[in-house]
Design a protein around this motif. Structure first.
Motif, PDB file in Angstrom:
ATOM      1  N   PHE A  78      -7.555   0.116   1.365  1.00  0.00           N
ATOM      2  CA  PHE A  78      -6.714   1.174   1.915  1.00  0.00           C
ATOM      3  C   PHE A  78      -7.124   2.506   1.298  1.00  0.00           C
ATOM      4  CE2 PHE A  78      -4.180  -2.726   1.771  1.00  0.00           C
ATOM      5  CZ  PHE A  78      -3.769  -2.839   3.091  1.00  0.00           C
ATOM      6  N   ALA A  79      -7.203   3.542   2.126  1.00  0.00           N
ATOM      7  CA  ALA A  79      -7.562   4.878   1.638  1.00  0.00           C
ATOM      8  C   ALA A  79      -6.697   5.916   2.327  1.00  0.00           C
ATOM      9  CB  ALA A  79      -9.040   5.168   1.901  1.00  0.00           C
ATOM     10  N   LEU A  80      -6.459   7.010   1.625  1.00  0.00           N
ATOM     11  CA  LEU A  80      -5.737   8.109   2.260  1.00  0.00           C
ATOM     12  C   LEU A  80      -6.498   8.547   3.504  1.00  0.00           C
ATOM     13  CD1 LEU A  80      -4.617  10.365  -0.724  1.00  0.00           C
ATOM     14  CD2 LEU A  80      -3.229   8.763   0.590  1.00  0.00           C
ATOM     15  N   ASN A  81      -5.799   8.678   4.589  1.00  0.00           N
ATOM     16  CA  ASN A  81      -6.432   8.965   5.869  1.00  0.00           C
ATOM     17  C   ASN A  81      -7.193  10.292   5.853  1.00  0.00           C
ATOM     18  OD1 ASN A  81      -6.841   7.797   8.429  1.00  0.00           O
ATOM     19  ND2 ASN A  81      -5.418   9.241   9.365  1.00  0.00           N
ATOM     20  N   ALA A 140       0.837  -1.196   0.000  1.00  0.00           N
ATOM     21  CA  ALA A 140       0.000   0.000   0.000  1.00  0.00           C
ATOM     22  C   ALA A 140       0.876   1.251   0.000  1.00  0.00           C
ATOM     23  CB  ALA A 140      -0.933  -0.003   1.203  1.00  0.00           C
ATOM     24  N   ALA A 141       1.957   1.220   0.756  1.00  0.00           N
ATOM     25  CA  ALA A 141       2.872   2.363   0.794  1.00  0.00           C
ATOM     26  C   ALA A 141       3.442   2.645  -0.587  1.00  0.00           C
ATOM     27  CB  ALA A 141       3.998   2.093   1.787  1.00  0.00           C
ATOM     28  N   ALA A 142       3.702   1.581  -1.353  1.00  0.00           N
ATOM     29  CA  ALA A 142       4.234   1.756  -2.703  1.00  0.00           C
ATOM     30  C   ALA A 142       3.190   2.366  -3.632  1.00  0.00           C
ATOM     31  CB  ALA A 142       4.695   0.410  -3.252  1.00  0.00           C
ATOM     32  N   VAL A 143       1.924   2.054  -3.410  1.00  0.00           N
ATOM     33  CA  VAL A 143       0.843   2.596  -4.243  1.00  0.00           C
ATOM     34  C   VAL A 143       0.660   4.088  -4.002  1.00  0.00           C
ATOM     35  CG1 VAL A 143      -1.658   2.591  -4.625  1.00  0.00           C
ATOM     36  CG2 VAL A 143      -0.422   0.427  -4.473  1.00  0.00           C
ATOM     37  N   PHE A 144       0.586   4.498  -2.723  1.00  0.00           N
ATOM     38  CA  PHE A 144       0.266   5.881  -2.385  1.00  0.00           C
ATOM     39  C   PHE A 144       1.475   6.806  -2.361  1.00  0.00           C
ATOM     40  CE2 PHE A 144      -3.229   3.450  -0.394  1.00  0.00           C
ATOM     41  CZ  PHE A 144      -4.305   4.072  -1.018  1.00  0.00           C
ATOM     42  N   GLY A 145       2.648   6.266  -2.065  1.00  0.00           N
ATOM     43  CA  GLY A 145       3.830   7.100  -2.020  1.00  0.00           C
ATOM     44  C   GLY A 145       3.852   8.021  -0.809  1.00  0.00           C
ATOM     45  N   PRO A 146       4.679   9.067  -0.851  1.00  0.00           N
ATOM     46  CA  PRO A 146       4.857   9.965   0.301  1.00  0.00           C
ATOM     47  C   PRO A 146       3.586  10.704   0.726  1.00  0.00           C
ATOM     48  CG  PRO A 146       6.619  10.253  -1.303  1.00  0.00           C
ATOM     49  CD  PRO A 146       5.577   9.403  -1.955  1.00  0.00           C
ATOM     50  N   GLN A 147       2.626  10.880  -0.192  1.00  0.00           N
ATOM     51  CA  GLN A 147       1.414  11.643   0.154  1.00  0.00           C
ATOM     52  C   GLN A 147       0.601  10.982   1.253  1.00  0.00           C
ATOM     53  OE1 GLN A 147      -1.848  11.794  -2.603  1.00  0.00           O
ATOM     54  NE2 GLN A 147      -1.451   9.760  -3.434  1.00  0.00           N
ATOM     55  N   ALA A 148       0.806   9.691   1.485  1.00  0.00           N
ATOM     56  CA  ALA A 148      -0.011   8.963   2.459  1.00  0.00           C
ATOM     57  C   ALA A 148       0.268   9.399   3.896  1.00  0.00           C
ATOM     58  CB  ALA A 148       0.212   7.462   2.322  1.00  0.00           C
TER      59      ALA A 148
END
Length: 249
Positions: free
Chosen positions: A148-151, A116-124
């Motif tokens: 998984f969704a951006l918080n 999931a971290a690889a999908v969203f990158g630093p913006q997460a």
């Protein structure tokens, strides 16, 4: 403070890209070359920057190609018609709430989920909104799902609404983040202990893996679904339509 419910207008470069896409599909440009940037600027009454942003969307979709000195041309792929797989609304509505068995909904460190971290990158940021569900049909489990969704987007959804509709629909309604496109990857893998236990199969058994990443109009992923299903209980069907230029669909 009450949240506004006024929907934001789509960016003008998106609207222009959609219009150009439809023209190409209907062979309005003879399936060869688009007008010059200046001509499009005058027609739509916008700046060169806006036209270039609109054209870039079509480049990203593989519909046109741009080369210095040779203009903007329709690709060979687009000349033969545009392939489409239904609408985004059909895809979003594929799994209905009566199939959901929600196991947990909570914020968790994104470091616990490298994919999931690889999908969203630093913006997460350090935390990710995580929903764990089992999908059932006739009271039998057929899929184990991590969502998984951006918080920052998911936290705008009232807790009382969670589970009543697909999370992507709720995020669009309450956070005003709308999916512009979805990237889907289907593969086969072996069930881990957790998914095997929920699906009633042995660990290591073959399962179908379906990954969907929902991306907003700015090209940023905001929701990712990772679904593992029993191949004996779930069949993934997609209908593709070939829209031939110059002919009604």
């Amino acid at each position: 403070m009450a949240e506004t419910t006024t929907a934001k207008r789509r960016p003008i470069h998106r609207e222009i890209a959609d219009e150009l896409r439809q023209r190409i599909a209907s062979d309005a440009y003879d399936g060869v070359e688009l007008p010059r940037e200046l001509t499009l600027m005058e027609e739509f009454g916008v700046s060169r920057h806006t036209i270039r942003a609109a054209l870039q969307h079509l480049v990203n979709d593989g519909i046109i190609e741009r080369r210095a000195g040779s203009g903007t041309k329709v690709t060979e792929r687009a000349k033969g018609g545009i392939w489409a797989a239904g609408s985004l609304s059909h895809l979003i509505g594929e799994f209905t709430p009566d199939q959901y068995l929600t196991l947990s909904i909570r914020e968790e460190p994104i470091a616990n989920f490298p994919e999931a971290a690889a999908v969203f990158g630093p913006q997460a940021g350090p935390l990710i909104f995580h929903v764990l569900r089992v999908l059932t049909l006739n009271d039998l489990p057929y899929a184990f799902v991590n969502i998984f969704a951006l918080n920052e987007a998911a936290q705008r959804v009232p807790k009382s609404e969670l589970g009543l509709e697909p999370l992507v629909v709720l995020i669009e309604r309450f956070a005003k983040v709308r999916p512009a496109r979805v990237r889907q990857v289907i593969s086969a893998c072996a069930a881990d202990d957790q998914s095997a236990r929920q699906l009633g199969i042995r660990s290591g058994s073959p399962v179908l893996r379906l990954e969907r990443t929902y991306i907003d109009s700015d090209g940023r992923p905001f929701l990712h679904v990772d679904l593992l299903s029993r191949p004996d209980r779930y069949k993934h069907v997609m209908d593709f339509v070939h829209e031939t230029p110059g002919k009604p669909g």
